[in-house]
Enzyme design. Structure first.
Site, PDB file in Angstrom:
ATOM      1  N   ARG B  51      41.137  56.482  -7.333  1.00 43.88           N
ATOM      2  CA  ARG B  51      40.365  55.578  -8.177  1.00 43.88           C
ATOM      3  C   ARG B  51      38.891  55.940  -8.140  1.00 43.88           C
ATOM      4  NH1 ARG B  51      42.691  49.968  -5.524  1.00 43.88           N
ATOM      5  NH2 ARG B  51      44.887  50.596  -5.602  1.00 43.88           N
ATOM      6  N   ASP B  53      35.305  53.638  -8.751  1.00 47.31           N
ATOM      7  CA  ASP B  53      34.880  52.242  -8.847  1.00 47.31           C
ATOM      8  C   ASP B  53      34.184  51.911 -10.168  1.00 47.31           C
ATOM      9  OD1 ASP B  53      35.737  50.827  -6.742  1.00 47.31           O
ATOM     10  OD2 ASP B  53      33.801  50.689  -5.717  1.00 47.31           O
ATOM     11  N   TYR B 111      32.195  64.874  -4.061  1.00 48.18           N
ATOM     12  CA  TYR B 111      31.436  63.864  -4.805  1.00 48.18           C
ATOM     13  C   TYR B 111      29.971  64.294  -4.863  1.00 48.18           C
ATOM     14  CZ  TYR B 111      35.137  60.326  -4.872  1.00 48.18           C
ATOM     15  OH  TYR B 111      36.283  59.626  -5.125  1.00 48.18           O
ATOM     16  N   ARG B 198      29.088  56.296  -0.935  1.00 47.97           N
ATOM     17  CA  ARG B 198      27.937  55.443  -1.251  1.00 47.97           C
ATOM     18  C   ARG B 198      27.272  54.896   0.012  1.00 47.97           C
ATOM     19  NH1 ARG B 198      30.476  51.584  -5.698  1.00 47.97           N
ATOM     20  NH2 ARG B 198      28.509  50.470  -5.358  1.00 47.97           N
TER      21      ARG B 198
END
Lengths: 245, 245
Positions: B51, B53, B111, B198
């Site tokens: 997934r 966000d 990422y 994050r």
């Protein structure tokens, strides 16, 4: 009165262009005037270096206004940063001589046009570039652009809505730069007619797509006939890059 | 049945994240499934690599689906390009072996997190970066990031909402690259806990701002206490960059 010069960066996507219009406050000029009027408790009118059209962006637009406020330029900059919408940023606030006029004193301007040249569009650049799927031939575009350098009558490259008396302008340079899939066309001139950069870019794209020969651009220029030039390239790819005084 | 692999780029700004939700069709998964179902006249379900966000972007997300359609992969690519919203682009459509599974077969992921480090924000990057006005010390951030490389229990760097059984993951590398005012942090790992990137970025920002010492990041890691780490950096700066199989 003090004379204050603003350097302004904006994402034009949401706006009806630079110039204040009676029926909407969605113009860059009216957003800035509204914040300045609150800041100074005066009825502020700003003079821009020139208009930008609906949807056109700016990296360094310039404007000035007169005020009796005794705020420092730093205080003004911080106030504007706080109260302007996120897509309009004042990058510099400078106090200038009383006779400085953002429009009359312009010596030359640079515009940039951004093209995303790839089979498929890029979701992050879709509002800030024009997408051309077919590969553009940059060498042909550079050759074509050379015919436009110098002092010419640009009647073929101005919108029929243009109301300027003289269509003679000087183009000092046209740079065409490739950065991976992004093509930037930077046009430097002493002044621009209505839609002139967008029609030049629309014509250069036709050359890059091999729909017209580079030499034909000279013929378009000499013909003084807007109908021979290419289409007006979309506003979202255009940026007012710099104003020189 | 044929097994089709999609490589997907999206601007997550408008979406409620990747995963299909019952009460809204504003997720990336449901937008793609809806177009694929129309395209094939089948009830298509796609499997994503994982997934993303609400508000997170992707440069190369991967998903796959099973179909009996006899369309060519090129026809599929063109159909998807035509009917998906502008902010979701399928960059590749490939037919793969039947046993390929977008989630189970992931070997590692990268990422990217984008920070705009300048006194004032940039109107063109406001939706795609996080703005940090105070100058970040990159050398301190690089030093801090070195403590996270390798196999560790990342309990301190996962959301308390995380439901994974094991919090042990391997980070292969953290690159911190400065491009003018833009800072890119690229994290490569064998898997990521909920909000892990994050929270790592939020912690590295605290180091860059000199609110905490680089060595303290090692202490945070060993403490296995989410409360010691920095805040969760905003979604809009995060991009799923690459999925390796």
């Amino acid at each position: 009165m003090r004379n204050i010069k603003l350097t302004i960066q904006y994402d034009g996507s949401r706006y009806k262009g630079w110039q204040r219009l009676g029926h909407t406050d969605m113009t860059i000029q009216s957003k800035i005037e509204s914040v300045l009027s609150k800041m100074t408790n005066e009825n502020i009118e700003i003079i821009g270096s020139g208009r930008t059209d609906v949807g056109v962006h700016a990296i360094k637009q310039v404007a000035n206004f007169k005020t009796n406020s005794n705020m420092s330029t730093l205080q003004m900059k911080e106030y504007l940063y706080r109260y302007l919408p996120e897509d309009i940023v004042i990058t510099n606030v400078d106090e200038v001589e009383e006779r400085f006029h953002s429009r009359y004193n312009v010596v030359s301007k640079k515009y940039m046009y951004k093209i995303y040249n790839n089979e498929y569009h890029n979701p992050f650049l879709r509002k800030y570039t024009v997408h051309i799927p077919k590969k553009l031939d940059l060498e042909l575009m550079k050759k074509a652009s050379s015919f436009l350098i110098g002092e010419h009558d640009f009647t073929s490259f101005r919108s029929s809505k243009s109301k300027k008396k003289s269509n003679i302008r000087i183009i000092y340079s046209i740079e065409i730069i490739k950065k991976d899939k992004l093509i930037e066309i930077i046009v430097h001139g002493n002044g621009f007619l209505y839609n002139m950069v967008r029609i030049i870019v629309g014509t250069l794209i036709e050359v890059g797509l091999k729909n017209i020969q580079p030499e034909y651009v000279n013929h378009i220029l000499l013909s003084k006939d807007r109908k021979l030039a290419g289409p007006t390239a979309p506003a979202k790819g255009l940026y007012l890059l710099e104003v020189k005084y």
